[in-house]
Design a protein around this motif. Structure first.
Motif, short mmCIF file in Angstrom:
data_model
loop_
_atom_site.label_atom_id
_atom_site.label_comp_id
_atom_site.label_asym_id
_atom_site.label_seq_id
_atom_site.Cartn_x
_atom_site.Cartn_y
_atom_site.Cartn_z
N MET A 1 -20.58 0.37 -2.21
CA MET A 1 -19.72 0.90 -1.33
C MET A 1 -18.30 0.81 -1.67
N ARG A 2 -17.72 1.71 -1.19
CA ARG A 2 -16.04 2.03 -1.74
C ARG A 2 -15.33 1.71 -0.47
N THR A 3 -14.34 1.01 -1.04
CA THR A 3 -13.02 0.72 0.30
C THR A 3 -11.80 1.18 -0.28
N VAL A 4 -11.12 1.73 0.55
CA VAL A 4 -9.83 2.43 0.29
C VAL A 4 -8.66 1.36 0.79
N ASP A 5 -7.75 1.00 -0.13
CA ASP A 5 -6.67 0.19 0.25
C ASP A 5 -5.43 0.97 0.52
N PHE A 6 -4.88 0.97 1.84
CA PHE A 6 -3.86 1.72 2.37
C PHE A 6 -2.57 0.86 2.15
N SER A 7 -2.52 -0.48 1.58
CA SER A 7 -1.22 -1.08 1.50
C SER A 7 -0.10 -0.24 0.72
N PRO A 8 -0.47 0.53 -0.30
CA PRO A 8 0.71 1.26 -0.77
C PRO A 8 1.53 2.05 0.25
N VAL A 13 6.20 4.40 3.47
CA VAL A 13 6.45 5.07 4.61
C VAL A 13 6.85 4.20 5.65
N VAL A 14 7.59 4.94 6.53
CA VAL A 14 8.00 4.25 7.74
C VAL A 14 7.76 5.09 9.16
N GLY A 15 7.00 4.58 9.99
CA GLY A 15 6.91 5.28 11.13
C GLY A 15 5.40 5.96 11.17
N ARG A 18 0.70 4.59 12.61
CA ARG A 18 -0.59 4.98 13.31
C ARG A 18 -1.44 5.79 12.56
N LEU A 19 -1.12 6.53 11.77
CA LEU A 19 -1.91 7.68 10.98
C LEU A 19 -2.52 6.73 10.01
N ALA A 20 -1.91 5.66 9.39
CA ALA A 20 -2.71 4.84 8.55
C ALA A 20 -3.59 3.91 9.17
N ALA A 21 -3.53 3.55 10.49
CA ALA A 21 -4.60 2.84 11.23
C ALA A 21 -5.56 3.73 11.44
N LEU A 22 -5.33 5.05 11.68
CA LEU A 22 -6.42 5.89 11.98
C LEU A 22 -7.32 6.26 10.84
N LEU A 23 -6.55 6.24 9.66
CA LEU A 23 -7.35 6.37 8.46
C LEU A 23 -8.40 5.40 8.17
#
Length: 152
Positions: A1-8, A13-15, A18-23
């Motif tokens: 199972m692959r996971t994606v790390d969105f911390s970068p 980005v600022v603001g 919500r988009l990152a949480a959706l992803l």
């Protein structure tokens, strides 16, 4: 199972949190394949979600919309006291499916038929957001008189 790390993404980005949480939510929900579902576009502003819920009765299903999040839950009541299975291949387990809805998308109908839960959705834009035609005046028009002025 692959996971994606969105911390970068959070660091650069600022603001757009919500988009990152959706992803993040979309990738987490994709990991669970139960129950299977279809999303269909039925018209320019209409959609249908079909979820395979074989074995569930309408009173064991719950559909809720809160803040653009459609949640479908199935809670199976235990009725296996007198049954002895040699093989149990039907899942009939509890589930929760979440669908992020765009702004102005509302649920218009839900029905259960032949083991499929069908949820109809429609995008209903407020009148203020719909395109409108602006009439263009032609010819020379006089400016309205300001109070106290005399007409020439």
């Amino acid at each position: 199972m692959r996971t994606v790390d969105f911390s970068p993404l959070y660091r650069s980005v600022v603001g757009f949190d919500r988009l990152a949480a959706l992803l993040e939510t979309a990738t987490a929900d994709a990991a669970s394949g139960y129950p299977p579902y279809n999303i269909e576009r039925t018209d320019e502003n209409a959609y249908r979600i079909e979820i395979a819920v074989a074995g569930f009765r309408p009173d064991e299903l719950n559909i809720e919309v809160k803040e653009n999040l459609l949640t479908v839950q199935g809670r199976k009541t235990a009725n296996d006291d007198q049954r002895r299975f040699l093989h149990r291949g039907l899942a009939e387990r509890d589930f929760e499916r979440r669908f992020q809805l765009a702004d102005y998308v509302v649920v218009t109908e839900a029905k259960l038929s032949d083991g499929l839960l069908s949820i109809a959705l429609k995008r209903e834009l407020p009148e203020a957001l719909k395109p409108r035609r602006i009439e263009i005046a032609t010819g020379v028009e006089t400016a309205p008189l300001i109070e106290g002025e005399k007409a020439a």
